[in-house]
Design a protein around this motif. Structure first.
Motif, PDB file in Angstrom:
ATOM      1  N   VAL A 110      47.006  45.353  49.177  1.00 50.11           N
ATOM      2  CA  VAL A 110      46.884  46.746  48.743  1.00 50.11           C
ATOM      3  C   VAL A 110      47.389  46.888  47.316  1.00 50.11           C
ATOM      4  O   VAL A 110      46.722  47.478  46.452  1.00 50.11           O
ATOM      5  CB  VAL A 110      47.658  47.682  49.695  1.00 50.11           C
ATOM      6  CG1 VAL A 110      47.607  49.121  49.214  1.00 50.11           C
ATOM      7  CG2 VAL A 110      47.105  47.566  51.110  1.00 50.11           C
ATOM      8  N   VAL A 111      48.569  46.318  47.044  1.00 48.58           N
ATOM      9  CA  VAL A 111      49.140  46.399  45.703  1.00 48.58           C
ATOM     10  C   VAL A 111      48.228  45.751  44.668  1.00 48.58           C
ATOM     11  O   VAL A 111      48.169  46.191  43.510  1.00 48.58           O
ATOM     12  CB  VAL A 111      50.541  45.730  45.692  1.00 48.58           C
ATOM     13  CG1 VAL A 111      51.102  45.642  44.280  1.00 48.58           C
ATOM     14  CG2 VAL A 111      51.492  46.506  46.593  1.00 48.58           C
ATOM     15  N   SER A 112      47.489  44.724  45.066  1.00 55.99           N
ATOM     16  CA  SER A 112      46.634  44.004  44.116  1.00 55.99           C
ATOM     17  C   SER A 112      45.352  44.755  43.779  1.00 55.99           C
ATOM     18  O   SER A 112      44.659  44.379  42.826  1.00 55.99           O
ATOM     19  CB  SER A 112      46.287  42.618  44.674  1.00 55.99           C
ATOM     20  OG  SER A 112      45.493  42.727  45.848  1.00 55.99           O
ATOM     21  N   GLN A 113      45.037  45.808  44.529  1.00 58.32           N
ATOM     22  CA  GLN A 113      43.828  46.561  44.210  1.00 58.32           C
ATOM     23  C   GLN A 113      44.050  47.375  42.932  1.00 58.32           C
ATOM     24  O   GLN A 113      45.085  48.027  42.771  1.00 58.32           O
ATOM     25  CB  GLN A 113      43.458  47.490  45.361  1.00 58.32           C
ATOM     26  CG  GLN A 113      43.012  46.761  46.618  1.00 58.32           C
ATOM     27  CD  GLN A 113      42.448  47.708  47.660  1.00 58.32           C
ATOM     28  OE1 GLN A 113      41.610  48.547  47.362  1.00 58.32           O
ATOM     29  NE2 GLN A 113      42.900  47.560  48.901  1.00 58.32           N
ATOM     30  N   PRO A 114      43.084  47.368  42.008  1.00 58.45           N
ATOM     31  CA  PRO A 114      43.258  48.101  40.744  1.00 58.45           C
ATOM     32  C   PRO A 114      43.590  49.573  40.936  1.00 58.45           C
ATOM     33  O   PRO A 114      44.319  50.156  40.131  1.00 58.45           O
ATOM     34  CB  PRO A 114      41.908  47.913  40.050  1.00 58.45           C
ATOM     35  CG  PRO A 114      41.363  46.639  40.610  1.00 58.45           C
ATOM     36  CD  PRO A 114      41.827  46.610  42.044  1.00 58.45           C
TER      37      PRO A 114
END
Length: 243
Positions: A110-114
């Motif tokens: 989730v954190v890695s999604q732009p």
């Protein structure tokens, strides 16, 4: 009876926060404020189906699930910091203040999604418009309030401030419920307003020193229901902690 939110364009957010201490955005308004597309935001939504139960509710309830992670925004960079406890002083949270609460972190995918960093960065830019460019210490909370107990309490501590500079309450979605009305009051005055956010990715932005806020309990309509939110807090002087 449900009161309509007092929506404003994204361009008016800094003025509204400066003059009134709050601003309410539609989904399109949040798109404009952050530069994110609807599809990018919607891609975050499934992660609210995987939130662990909140084991720290002092009212004994089982109606809240959540994840929590912390970030520093410095200019255009959004950096996740090592996992840490969520802590508030009792002056701001009479129910859970003074307690180090360790929640499971927001999932890495989730954190890695732009869109995740884009939301935090976009709202931090508005904070800097009001207070000047600086690093912002951000706590991110994924919440699901459900009707497992027959009633779910988004703010069991009641009307409160968070002890930060700015707060963003983003409605991710609501299903099969009634209630969940948002209430905002002047911290040092007689005025207040009430409304219900119903549109996914609509948002309430708050100057935490100027206003107090709460959300009323939710109840099921016909079967199990829930209300999902993302709460982001922005603080200029570091993260809150017992030290």
């Amino acid at each position: 009876m449900s009161f309509q939110p007092p929506l404003i364009p994204a361009t008016e957010v800094p003025t509204a926060l400066r003059d009134r201490g709050y601003a309410v955005l539609s989904r399109d308004g949040l798109h404009a404020l952050t530069g994110l597309s609807g599809s990018a935001l919607d891609a975050l939504q499934p992660s609210w189906n995987d939130l662990p139960l909140d084991g720290f509710l002092r009212d004994g309830g089982r109606y809240r699930s959540r994840r929590h992670s912390c970030f520093i925004v410095d200019g255009g960079s959004v950096t996740q910091v090592p996992h840490r406890a969520h802590w508030q002083p009792v002056e701001y949270n009479a129910l859970h203040g003074g307690l180090e609460r360790w929640f499971e972190p927001v999932r890495p995918d989730v954190v890695s999604q732009p869109a995740w960093a884009g939301l935090i960065r976009g709202i931090a830019a508005t904070c800097s418009q009001l207070r000047g460019e600086r690093p912002w210490y951000v706590e991110a909370h994924q919440f699901r309030i459900d009707t497992t107990d027959g009633i779910g309490r988004p703010t069991p501590e009641g009307a409160h401030r968070d002890g930060v500079d700015f707060v963003a309450v983003v409605l991710v979605g609501r299903e099969g419920i009634k209630g969940g009305e948002t209430r905002v009051f002047e911290a040092d005055g007689p005025n207040g307003l009430r409304f219900t956010l119903t549109e996914p990715w609509s948002a309430l932005l708050l100057d935490d020193a100027r206003v107090i806020h709460e959300s009323t309990p939710i109840q099921p309509l016909d079967g199990p229901g829930h209300r999902d939110t993302l709460v982001l807090t922005f603080r200029a002087e570091g993260f809150q902690g017992p030290g």
